[in-house]
Design a protein around this motif. Sequence first.
Motif, PDB file in Angstrom:
ATOM      1  N   ASP A   5       0.806  -1.217   0.000  1.00 14.39           N
ATOM      2  CA  ASP A   5       0.000   0.000   0.000  1.00 14.39           C
ATOM      3  C   ASP A   5       0.846   1.277   0.000  1.00 14.39           C
ATOM      4  O   ASP A   5       0.311   2.364   0.142  1.00 14.39           O
ATOM      5  N   GLU A   6       2.152   1.132  -0.182  1.00 13.15           N
ATOM      6  CA  GLU A   6       3.055   2.279  -0.256  1.00 13.15           C
ATOM      7  C   GLU A   6       3.898   2.173  -1.519  1.00 13.15           C
ATOM      8  O   GLU A   6       4.069   1.093  -2.068  1.00 13.15           O
ATOM      9  N   LEU A   7       4.445   3.302  -1.958  1.00 15.20           N
ATOM     10  CA  LEU A   7       5.384   3.294  -3.069  1.00 15.20           C
ATOM     11  C   LEU A   7       6.805   3.244  -2.515  1.00 15.20           C
ATOM     12  O   LEU A   7       7.081   3.866  -1.486  1.00 15.20           O
ATOM     13  N   PRO A   8       7.710   2.529  -3.185  1.00 12.38           N
ATOM     14  CA  PRO A   8       9.100   2.508  -2.720  1.00 12.38           C
ATOM     15  C   PRO A   8       9.761   3.859  -2.989  1.00 12.38           C
ATOM     16  O   PRO A   8       9.221   4.695  -3.719  1.00 12.38           O
ATOM     17  N   ARG A   9      10.923   4.055  -2.422  1.00 10.80           N
ATOM     18  CA  ARG A   9      11.677   5.301  -2.645  1.00 10.80           C
ATOM     19  C   ARG A   9      12.262   5.273  -4.054  1.00 10.80           C
ATOM     20  O   ARG A   9      13.228   4.567  -4.303  1.00 10.80           O
ATOM     21  N   ILE A  10      11.641   6.043  -4.942  1.00 10.63           N
ATOM     22  CA  ILE A  10      12.084   6.071  -6.334  1.00 10.63           C
ATOM     23  C   ILE A  10      12.418   7.480  -6.802  1.00 10.63           C
ATOM     24  O   ILE A  10      12.684   7.695  -7.968  1.00 10.63           O
ATOM     25  N   GLY A  11      12.409   8.415  -5.901  1.00  9.21           N
ATOM     26  CA  GLY A  11      12.690   9.804  -6.258  1.00  9.21           C
ATOM     27  C   GLY A  11      11.397  10.596  -6.377  1.00  9.21           C
ATOM     28  O   GLY A  11      10.345  10.062  -6.724  1.00  9.21           O
ATOM     29  N   ARG A  12      11.504  11.857  -6.085  1.00  4.81           N
ATOM     30  CA  ARG A  12      10.326  12.725  -6.053  1.00  4.81           C
ATOM     31  C   ARG A  12       9.626  12.841  -7.405  1.00  4.81           C
ATOM     32  O   ARG A  12       8.399  12.713  -7.469  1.00  4.81           O
ATOM     33  N   PRO A  13      10.351  13.072  -8.525  1.00 10.61           N
ATOM     34  CA  PRO A  13       9.637  13.210  -9.802  1.00 10.61           C
ATOM     35  C   PRO A  13       8.843  11.955 -10.171  1.00 10.61           C
ATOM     36  O   PRO A  13       7.693  12.054 -10.606  1.00 10.61           O
ATOM     37  N   ALA A  14       9.431  10.791  -9.985  1.00  9.84           N
ATOM     38  CA  ALA A  14       8.744   9.539 -10.319  1.00  9.84           C
ATOM     39  C   ALA A  14       7.562   9.306  -9.380  1.00  9.84           C
ATOM     40  O   ALA A  14       6.486   8.905  -9.823  1.00  9.84           O
ATOM     41  N   THR A  15       7.754   9.568  -8.102  1.00 10.45           N
ATOM     42  CA  THR A  15       6.670   9.386  -7.138  1.00 10.45           C
ATOM     43  C   THR A  15       5.499  10.300  -7.473  1.00 10.45           C
ATOM     44  O   THR A  15       4.344   9.868  -7.483  1.00 10.45           O
ATOM     45  N   GLN A  16       5.780  11.540  -7.766  1.00  9.96           N
ATOM     46  CA  GLN A  16       4.714  12.486  -8.098  1.00  9.96           C
ATOM     47  C   GLN A  16       4.003  12.085  -9.384  1.00  9.96           C
ATOM     48  O   GLN A  16       2.778  12.181  -9.476  1.00  9.96           O
ATOM     49  N   ALA A  17       4.767  11.618 -10.373  1.00  8.77           N
ATOM     50  CA  ALA A  17       4.164  11.194 -11.637  1.00  8.77           C
ATOM     51  C   ALA A  17       3.217  10.020 -11.414  1.00  8.77           C
ATOM     52  O   ALA A  17       2.111   9.990 -11.963  1.00  8.77           O
ATOM     53  N   LEU A  18       3.636   9.069 -10.603  1.00  8.81           N
ATOM     54  CA  LEU A  18       2.777   7.918 -10.318  1.00  8.81           C
ATOM     55  C   LEU A  18       1.523   8.346  -9.568  1.00  8.81           C
ATOM     56  O   LEU A  18       0.414   7.911  -9.888  1.00  8.81           O
ATOM     57  N   GLN A  19       1.698   9.203  -8.583  1.00  2.00           N
ATOM     58  CA  GLN A  19       0.543   9.658  -7.802  1.00  2.00           C
ATOM     59  C   GLN A  19      -0.442  10.443  -8.657  1.00  2.00           C
ATOM     60  O   GLN A  19      -1.650  10.273  -8.533  1.00  2.00           O
ATOM     61  N   LEU A  20       0.066  11.295  -9.544  1.00  5.42           N
ATOM     62  CA  LEU A  20      -0.821  12.057 -10.433  1.00  5.42           C
ATOM     63  C   LEU A  20      -1.576  11.139 -11.385  1.00  5.42           C
ATOM     64  O   LEU A  20      -2.691  11.450 -11.811  1.00  5.42           O
ATOM     65  N   ALA A  21      -0.962  10.001 -11.714  1.00  5.29           N
ATOM     66  CA  ALA A  21      -1.619   9.028 -12.592  1.00  5.29           C
ATOM     67  C   ALA A  21      -2.566   8.116 -11.810  1.00  5.29           C
ATOM     68  O   ALA A  21      -3.210   7.242 -12.390  1.00  5.29           O
ATOM     69  N   GLY A  22      -2.632   8.294 -10.488  1.00  3.62           N
ATOM     70  CA  GLY A  22      -3.565   7.530  -9.677  1.00  3.62           C
ATOM     71  C   GLY A  22      -2.979   6.316  -8.980  1.00  3.62           C
ATOM     72  O   GLY A  22      -3.708   5.558  -8.352  1.00  3.62           O
ATOM     73  N   TYR A  23      -1.665   6.127  -9.082  1.00  2.00           N
ATOM     74  CA  TYR A  23      -1.008   4.998  -8.425  1.00  2.00           C
ATOM     75  C   TYR A  23      -0.442   5.463  -7.083  1.00  2.00           C
ATOM     76  O   TYR A  23       0.492   6.249  -7.041  1.00  2.00           O
ATOM     77  N   THR A  24      -1.025   4.990  -6.003  1.00  2.00           N
ATOM     78  CA  THR A  24      -0.581   5.417  -4.682  1.00  2.00           C
ATOM     79  C   THR A  24       0.078   4.303  -3.885  1.00  2.00           C
ATOM     80  O   THR A  24       0.631   4.551  -2.830  1.00  2.00           O
ATOM     81  N   GLY A  25       0.008   3.083  -4.403  1.00  2.00           N
ATOM     82  CA  GLY A  25       0.613   1.949  -3.706  1.00  2.00           C
ATOM     83  C   GLY A  25       1.256   0.989  -4.682  1.00  2.00           C
ATOM     84  O   GLY A  25       0.865   0.901  -5.846  1.00  2.00           O
ATOM     85  N   LEU A  26       2.239   0.273  -4.209  1.00  2.00           N
ATOM     86  CA  LEU A  26       2.982  -0.675  -5.024  1.00  2.00           C
ATOM     87  C   LEU A  26       2.074  -1.733  -5.632  1.00  2.00           C
ATOM     88  O   LEU A  26       2.213  -2.087  -6.807  1.00  2.00           O
ATOM     89  N   GLY A  27       1.121  -2.223  -4.875  1.00  2.00           N
ATOM     90  CA  GLY A  27       0.234  -3.266  -5.357  1.00  2.00           C
ATOM     91  C   GLY A  27      -0.572  -2.863  -6.578  1.00  2.00           C
ATOM     92  O   GLY A  27      -0.928  -3.706  -7.400  1.00  2.00           O
ATOM     93  N   GLN A  28      -0.850  -1.574  -6.722  1.00  2.00           N
ATOM     94  CA  GLN A  28      -1.603  -1.084  -7.871  1.00  2.00           C
ATOM     95  C   GLN A  28      -0.799  -1.199  -9.163  1.00  2.00           C
ATOM     96  O   GLN A  28      -1.364  -1.131 -10.250  1.00  2.00           O
ATOM     97  N   LEU A  29       0.507  -1.351  -9.053  1.00  2.00           N
ATOM     98  CA  LEU A  29       1.362  -1.389 -10.236  1.00  2.00           C
ATOM     99  C   LEU A  29       1.534  -2.793 -10.803  1.00  2.00           C
ATOM    100  O   LEU A  29       2.042  -2.953 -11.907  1.00  2.00           O
TER     101      LEU A  29
END
Length: 63
Positions: A5-29
């Motif tokens: 239910d969390e995203l790993p540490r992948i850097g701020r730009p990648a984290t923000q891009a995933l969150q804006l696309a609606g992915y807020t947790g690792l399992g969603q990927l």
Amino acid sequence: MTPLDELPRIGRPATQALQLAGYTGLGQLAGVPRATLAALHGVGPEALRILDEALAEHGLRLG
């Protein structure tokens, strides 16, 4: 191990891009095509590698 239910540490730009696309947790990927994620601005090869490894820890993978 990153919880599903969390995203790993992948850097701020990648984290923000995933969150804006609606992915807020690792399992969603799980099963999401690599190309879909790579098309997001800020998600590069290193972020994809980290996501792959984090998913593999749970027996999952990108599409």
